[in-house]
Enzyme design. Structure first.
Site, PDB file in Angstrom:
ATOM      1  N   ARG A  89      15.454  13.667  -2.660  1.00 23.72           N
ATOM      2  CA  ARG A  89      15.299  13.736  -4.280  1.00 23.72           C
ATOM      3  C   ARG A  89      16.260  13.129  -4.764  1.00 23.72           C
ATOM      4  O   ARG A  89      16.634  12.434  -5.956  1.00 23.72           O
ATOM      5  CB  ARG A  89      15.627  15.353  -4.535  1.00 23.72           C
ATOM      6  CG  ARG A  89      14.529  16.198  -4.585  1.00 23.72           C
ATOM      7  CD  ARG A  89      14.725  17.688  -5.030  1.00 23.72           C
ATOM      8  NE  ARG A  89      15.640  17.503  -6.330  1.00 23.72           N
ATOM      9  CZ  ARG A  89      16.592  18.176  -6.495  1.00 23.72           C
ATOM     10  NH1 ARG A  89      16.810  19.067  -5.908  1.00 23.72           N
ATOM     11  NH2 ARG A  89      17.025  18.107  -7.660  1.00 23.72           N
ATOM     12  N   CYS A 143      17.661  22.658  -7.297  1.00 24.14           N
ATOM     13  CA  CYS A 143      18.497  23.076  -5.983  1.00 24.14           C
ATOM     14  C   CYS A 143      18.776  24.466  -6.138  1.00 24.14           C
ATOM     15  O   CYS A 143      19.007  25.112  -7.493  1.00 24.14           O
ATOM     16  CB  CYS A 143      19.863  22.423  -5.941  1.00 24.14           C
ATOM     17  SG  CYS A 143      19.550  20.445  -5.463  1.00 24.14           S
ATOM     18  N   ARG A 187      15.738  20.541 -11.840  1.00 31.41           N
ATOM     19  CA  ARG A 187      16.167  21.221 -13.038  1.00 31.41           C
ATOM     20  C   ARG A 187      16.463  20.346 -14.235  1.00 31.41           C
ATOM     21  O   ARG A 187      16.307  20.682 -15.498  1.00 31.41           O
ATOM     22  CB  ARG A 187      17.603  21.724 -12.368  1.00 31.41           C
ATOM     23  CG  ARG A 187      18.592  22.386 -13.599  1.00 31.41           C
ATOM     24  CD  ARG A 187      19.659  22.844 -13.290  1.00 31.41           C
ATOM     25  NE  ARG A 187      20.811  22.895 -14.158  1.00 31.41           N
ATOM     26  CZ  ARG A 187      21.126  23.939 -14.858  1.00 31.41           C
ATOM     27  NH1 ARG A 187      19.875  25.104 -14.866  1.00 31.41           N
ATOM     28  NH2 ARG A 187      21.770  23.989 -15.860  1.00 31.41           N
ATOM     29  N   ARG A 189      22.581  28.600 -12.592  1.00 28.11           N
ATOM     30  CA  ARG A 189      22.295  27.647 -13.338  1.00 28.11           C
ATOM     31  C   ARG A 189      21.776  27.804 -14.462  1.00 28.11           C
ATOM     32  O   ARG A 189      20.437  27.353 -14.770  1.00 28.11           O
ATOM     33  CB  ARG A 189      21.750  26.628 -12.675  1.00 28.11           C
ATOM     34  CG  ARG A 189      22.609  26.201 -11.168  1.00 28.11           C
ATOM     35  CD  ARG A 189      21.782  24.877 -10.539  1.00 28.11           C
ATOM     36  NE  ARG A 189      22.400  23.562 -11.067  1.00 28.11           N
ATOM     37  CZ  ARG A 189      22.034  22.547 -10.391  1.00 28.11           C
ATOM     38  NH1 ARG A 189      20.908  22.608  -9.540  1.00 28.11           N
ATOM     39  NH2 ARG A 189      22.470  21.319 -11.055  1.00 28.11           N
ATOM     40  N   PRO A 190      22.084  28.701 -15.390  1.00 30.24           N
ATOM     41  CA  PRO A 190      21.399  28.854 -16.618  1.00 30.24           C
ATOM     42  C   PRO A 190      21.455  27.807 -17.476  1.00 30.24           C
ATOM     43  O   PRO A 190      22.306  26.717 -17.488  1.00 30.24           O
ATOM     44  CB  PRO A 190      22.178  30.066 -17.344  1.00 30.24           C
ATOM     45  CG  PRO A 190      23.482  30.148 -16.721  1.00 30.24           C
ATOM     46  CD  PRO A 190      23.391  29.428 -15.542  1.00 30.24           C
ATOM     47  N   VAL A 191      20.718  27.778 -18.707  1.00 37.13           N
ATOM     48  CA  VAL A 191      20.687  26.639 -19.674  1.00 37.13           C
ATOM     49  C   VAL A 191      21.077  27.487 -21.131  1.00 37.13           C
ATOM     50  O   VAL A 191      20.790  26.680 -22.283  1.00 37.13           O
ATOM     51  CB  VAL A 191      19.171  26.046 -19.729  1.00 37.13           C
ATOM     52  CG1 VAL A 191      19.324  25.191 -18.584  1.00 37.13           C
ATOM     53  CG2 VAL A 191      18.171  26.977 -20.003  1.00 37.13           C
ATOM     54  N   ASP A 192      21.692  28.729 -21.091  1.00 37.81           N
ATOM     55  CA  ASP A 192      22.201  29.199 -22.377  1.00 37.81           C
ATOM     56  C   ASP A 192      22.842  28.205 -23.232  1.00 37.81           C
ATOM     57  O   ASP A 192      22.771  28.240 -24.558  1.00 37.81           O
ATOM     58  CB  ASP A 192      22.985  30.279 -22.116  1.00 37.81           C
ATOM     59  CG  ASP A 192      24.178  29.947 -21.062  1.00 37.81           C
ATOM     60  OD1 ASP A 192      23.881  29.183 -20.091  1.00 37.81           O
ATOM     61  OD2 ASP A 192      25.111  30.546 -21.435  1.00 37.81           O
ATOM     62  N   LYS A 220      20.676   8.280  -9.821  1.00 41.86           N
ATOM     63  CA  LYS A 220      19.761   9.279 -10.490  1.00 41.86           C
ATOM     64  C   LYS A 220      20.041  10.323 -11.547  1.00 41.86           C
ATOM     65  O   LYS A 220      19.252   9.998 -12.427  1.00 41.86           O
ATOM     66  CB  LYS A 220      19.449  10.397  -9.048  1.00 41.86           C
ATOM     67  CG  LYS A 220      18.388  11.626  -9.514  1.00 41.86           C
ATOM     68  CD  LYS A 220      18.623  12.551  -8.411  1.00 41.86           C
ATOM     69  CE  LYS A 220      19.384  13.468  -8.051  1.00 41.86           C
ATOM     70  NZ  LYS A 220      19.659  14.509  -9.191  1.00 41.86           N
ATOM     71  N   ASN A 221      21.544  10.526 -11.361  1.00 41.99           N
ATOM     72  CA  ASN A 221      21.831  11.371 -12.672  1.00 41.99           C
ATOM     73  C   ASN A 221      22.183  10.386 -14.024  1.00 41.99           C
ATOM     74  O   ASN A 221      22.058  11.230 -14.959  1.00 41.99           O
ATOM     75  CB  ASN A 221      22.890  12.315 -12.228  1.00 41.99           C
ATOM     76  CG  ASN A 221      22.696  13.283 -11.295  1.00 41.99           C
ATOM     77  OD1 ASN A 221      21.505  13.540 -11.124  1.00 41.99           O
ATOM     78  ND2 ASN A 221      23.666  14.133 -10.552  1.00 41.99           N
ATOM     79  N   ASP A 266      29.394  17.282  -6.376  1.00 40.00           N
ATOM     80  CA  ASP A 266      28.302  16.899  -5.710  1.00 40.00           C
ATOM     81  C   ASP A 266      29.028  15.906  -4.343  1.00 40.00           C
ATOM     82  O   ASP A 266      28.040  15.607  -3.602  1.00 40.00           O
ATOM     83  CB  ASP A 266      27.567  15.765  -6.447  1.00 40.00           C
ATOM     84  CG  ASP A 266      26.387  16.410  -7.453  1.00 40.00           C
ATOM     85  OD1 ASP A 266      26.407  17.539  -7.198  1.00 40.00           O
ATOM     86  OD2 ASP A 266      25.952  15.639  -8.439  1.00 40.00           O
TER      87      ASP A 266
HETATM   88  C1  UD1 Z   1      24.644  18.098 -13.518  1.00 39.33           C
HETATM   89  C2  UD1 Z   1      24.098  17.255 -12.369  1.00 39.33           C
HETATM   90  C3  UD1 Z   1      24.402  17.754 -10.891  1.00 39.33           C
HETATM   91  C4  UD1 Z   1      25.997  17.962 -10.811  1.00 39.33           C
HETATM   92  C5  UD1 Z   1      26.284  18.699 -11.931  1.00 39.33           C
HETATM   93  C6  UD1 Z   1      27.940  19.074 -12.099  1.00 39.33           C
HETATM   94  C7  UD1 Z   1      22.232  15.798 -13.148  1.00 39.33           C
HETATM   95  C8  UD1 Z   1      20.851  15.644 -13.310  1.00 39.33           C
HETATM   96  N1  UD1 Z   1      22.855  16.898 -12.406  1.00 39.33           N
HETATM   97  O1  UD1 Z   1      23.901  19.161 -13.020  1.00 39.33           O
HETATM   98  O2  UD1 Z   1      24.227  16.885  -9.754  1.00 39.33           O
HETATM   99  O3  UD1 Z   1      26.192  18.696  -9.696  1.00 39.33           O
HETATM  100  O4  UD1 Z   1      26.105  18.095 -13.242  1.00 39.33           O
HETATM  101  O5  UD1 Z   1      28.533  17.960 -12.023  1.00 39.33           O
HETATM  102  O6  UD1 Z   1      22.895  15.448 -13.906  1.00 39.33           O
HETATM  103  N2  UD1 Z   1      25.839  26.270 -17.103  1.00 39.33           N
HETATM  104  C9  UD1 Z   1      26.142  27.623 -17.694  1.00 39.33           C
HETATM  105  N3  UD1 Z   1      25.125  27.217 -18.981  1.00 39.33           N
HETATM  106  C10 UD1 Z   1      24.416  26.010 -19.075  1.00 39.33           C
HETATM  107  C11 UD1 Z   1      24.584  24.925 -18.564  1.00 39.33           C
HETATM  108  C12 UD1 Z   1      25.626  25.146 -17.443  1.00 39.33           C
HETATM  109  O7  UD1 Z   1      26.315  28.530 -17.335  1.00 39.33           O
HETATM  110  O8  UD1 Z   1      23.685  26.038 -20.352  1.00 39.33           O
HETATM  111  C13 UD1 Z   1      26.740  26.282 -15.903  1.00 39.33           C
HETATM  112  C14 UD1 Z   1      26.045  26.171 -14.542  1.00 39.33           C
HETATM  113  O9  UD1 Z   1      25.385  27.253 -14.140  1.00 39.33           O
HETATM  114  C15 UD1 Z   1      27.110  25.659 -13.742  1.00 39.33           C
HETATM  115  C16 UD1 Z   1      27.944  24.711 -14.587  1.00 39.33           C
HETATM  116  O10 UD1 Z   1      27.963  25.243 -15.796  1.00 39.33           O
HETATM  117  O11 UD1 Z   1      27.838  26.633 -12.944  1.00 39.33           O
HETATM  118  C17 UD1 Z   1      27.861  23.281 -14.409  1.00 39.33           C
HETATM  119  O12 UD1 Z   1      26.537  22.849 -14.694  1.00 39.33           O
HETATM  120  P1  UD1 Z   1      26.046  21.613 -15.252  1.00 39.33           P
HETATM  121  O13 UD1 Z   1      27.158  20.628 -15.773  1.00 39.33           O
HETATM  122  O14 UD1 Z   1      25.172  21.750 -16.549  1.00 39.33           O
HETATM  123  O15 UD1 Z   1      25.269  21.011 -14.224  1.00 39.33           O
HETATM  124  P2  UD1 Z   1      23.907  20.251 -14.484  1.00 39.33           P
HETATM  125  O16 UD1 Z   1      23.901  19.567 -15.744  1.00 39.33           O
HETATM  126  O17 UD1 Z   1      22.695  21.196 -14.094  1.00 39.33           O
END
Ligand code: UD1
Length: 440
Positions: free
Chosen positions: A415, A135, A111, A140-143, A22-23, A323
């Site tokens: 999912r 989830c 997300r 889980r911000p996107v900053d 999926k990922n 995961d």
């Molecule tokens: C992806 C995977 C998810 C997996 C995770 C970690 C997908 C679709 N999902 O999620 O299954 O659990 O990687 O291996 O591929 N963060 C920030 N700011 C940001 C981005 C991230 O603070 O802009 C933080 C997140 O809150 C979290 C950490 O960084 O604490 C890791 O997040 P990230 O690697 O971005 O996970 P996802 O890409 O959401």
């Protein structure tokens, strides 16, 4: 809402084949927003994939399902049956590039929808994307995604729950990520493919799914160096073309079945799987007493008679995957001796622990640490799935518990796992899906 009824204790015997990841499939599907089209195989029949295809349809990407295809592991027959002939093979083309909005209704459950932001900005120069759901595992911000796009020349504002972004044209630059975010790296990588000049992403995520995306982009004409490392160098090109790409296998699904084998295998063989990218899990299972027989792309594992405790710490790849944390806990719960889990990737990722404790596990949470006192005998109970991987952990707990476990809200597991109950049932598990309408 469907639920699972599991009667624990049945041995798992035989062979199981993992599905496409999926990922990896999600970012590759979203990369079609860069234009040029794509033929993609080994796409798993999952709820998140359907959500992505709906969102892409809304954004003018047409997906045509192709019969058969050359995917090495097409969707299971059972899943195809359920989903009206899912071949796992699609041709995607950009039929209409006028839309740029990813609405809340399509984004709220997933997300990963944020992955449309980079390619939309790069190709259509405008994007309006609802802030993501998915989830409930922390803020889980996107900053980091947004900061990178601003550095590349985008104007971004947040307005009524939407990210509103536009640009006169993205320009490559150096991006130093404070943390190797997975979807962040993928989003920036996709944007950089069509940006003017060179983008270097430092501290990039090295997850195999990022590599699979990069390989697919490279096959379409993108110029990317450093694939598989923490430094990616992308030379922008004006456009990319199509290719045929088969999505990699799902290492988390494979890992889930390996733990199932360590709990109940007599023996259990997982097929379609390159063990080198699940090394951290296999090392942890070995410390707990598991032994593996690897042959070509399959691994056989047996029930550990007297599992030992272990200490794990979740980390970005190649560390122990966050995961897989929920799935290894049932093994720790019944082990001789104590175990520790330190969750470093997400805060609030122990929602399954309370439910496992209701089944008789003895786990204490202190902040980001779980202390597991082993020796528990799990008892079946009615439990609630709270997120995707937590649900998988509860399924494994149910498989070893005495009596019946009922898992509510299995839409979470749908999912990310392709009909997990069918695969487990075929191995000998006593597990049934009960549909809402059939429920008494
Ligand atoms: C992806 C995977 C998810 C997996 C995770 C970690 C997908 C679709 N999902 O999620 O299954 O659990 O990687 O291996 O591929 N963060 C920030 N700011 C940001 C981005 C991230 O603070 O802009 C933080 C997140 O809150 C979290 C950490 O960084 O604490 C890791 O997040 P990230 O690697 O971005 O996970 P996802 O890409 O959401």
């Amino acid at each position: 809402m469907d639920r699972f009824h599991i009667v624990g204790g049945a041995a798992l015997r035989g062979d199981v084949r993992v599905s496409g990841a999926k990922n990896a499939a999600l970012p590759i599907l979203f990369s079609t927003l860069l234009g040029g089209g794509l033929e993609i195989g080994n796409v798993p029949a999952l709820r998140d994939i359907r959500t992505a295809l709906s969102l892409l349809g809304h954004l003018g990407i047409q997906a045509v399902s192709l019969p058969g295809g050359e995917a090495p592991f097409v969707a299971l027959d059972s899943a195809a049956e359920e989903s009206g002939g899912w071949s796992g093979h699609f041709r995607l083309s950009d039929a209409d590039e006028s839309s740029y909005e990813a609405p809340y209704d399509l984004v709220r459950t997933m997300r990963a929808s944020i992955l449309c932001l980079g390619p939309l900005l790069a190709r259509r120069k405008r994007a309006r994307v609802s802030l993501p759901g998915g989830c409930l595992i922390g803020a889980r911000p996107v900053d980091m995604h947004l900061n990178a796009f601003v550095r590349m020349g985008a104007n971004i504002s947040i307005d009524h729950g939407y990210i509103d972004a536009n640009t006169d044209g993205l320009v490559g630059c150096d991006i130093h990520l404070p943390y190797p975010t997975v979807t962040g790296t993928e989003n920036i990588l996709m944007a950089a493919v069509l940006a003017k000049g060179t983008t270097c992403i430092f501290n990039a995520a090295q997850e195999p799914e990022v590599t699979d995306l990069a390989i697919s982009l490279q096959s379409r004409g993108a110029r990317i160096e450093g694939i598989g490392t923490s430094s990616l160098r992308i030379e922008g090109v004006p456009e990319i073309s199509s290719c045929v790409h088969n999505v990699m296998w799902d290492r988390i699904e494979a890992g889930t079945f390996l733990v199932a084998g360590a709990l109940l295998g007599e023996p259990l063989t997982v097929h379609g799987f390159d063990s080198s990218i699940l090394m951290s899990l296999m090392v942890a299972l070995s410390e707990m007493g598991a032994s593996f027989e690897s042959k070509d792309s399959s691994v056989t594992v047996r029930r550990i008679d007297s599992p030992k405790g272990a200490s794990i710490r979740t980390e970005p790849y190649p560390g122990f995957p966050t995961d897989m944390q929920a799935q290894i806990l049932p093994l720790m719960a019944i082990a001789n001796g104590s175990s520790t889990v330190v969750e470093t990737v997400f805060e609030n990722r122990f929602t399954h622990v309370m439910e496992m404790n209701r089944m008789g596990a003895n786990i204490d949470i202190h902040g980001s640490r779980a202390f597991v006192r082993g020796g528990a005998v799990l008892e079946g109970a009615s439990v609630m799935a709270s997120d995707l991987r937590a649900s998988a952990g509860l399924v494994l707990a149910g498989l070893i518990a005495n009596g019946e476990t009922v898992i509510q809200r299995v839409y979470h597991i749908d999912r990310g796992y392709e009909r997990i109950e069918r695969k487990l049932e075929a191995l000998g598990a006593r597990i049934k899906r009960v549909r809402e309408e059939a429920a008494p």
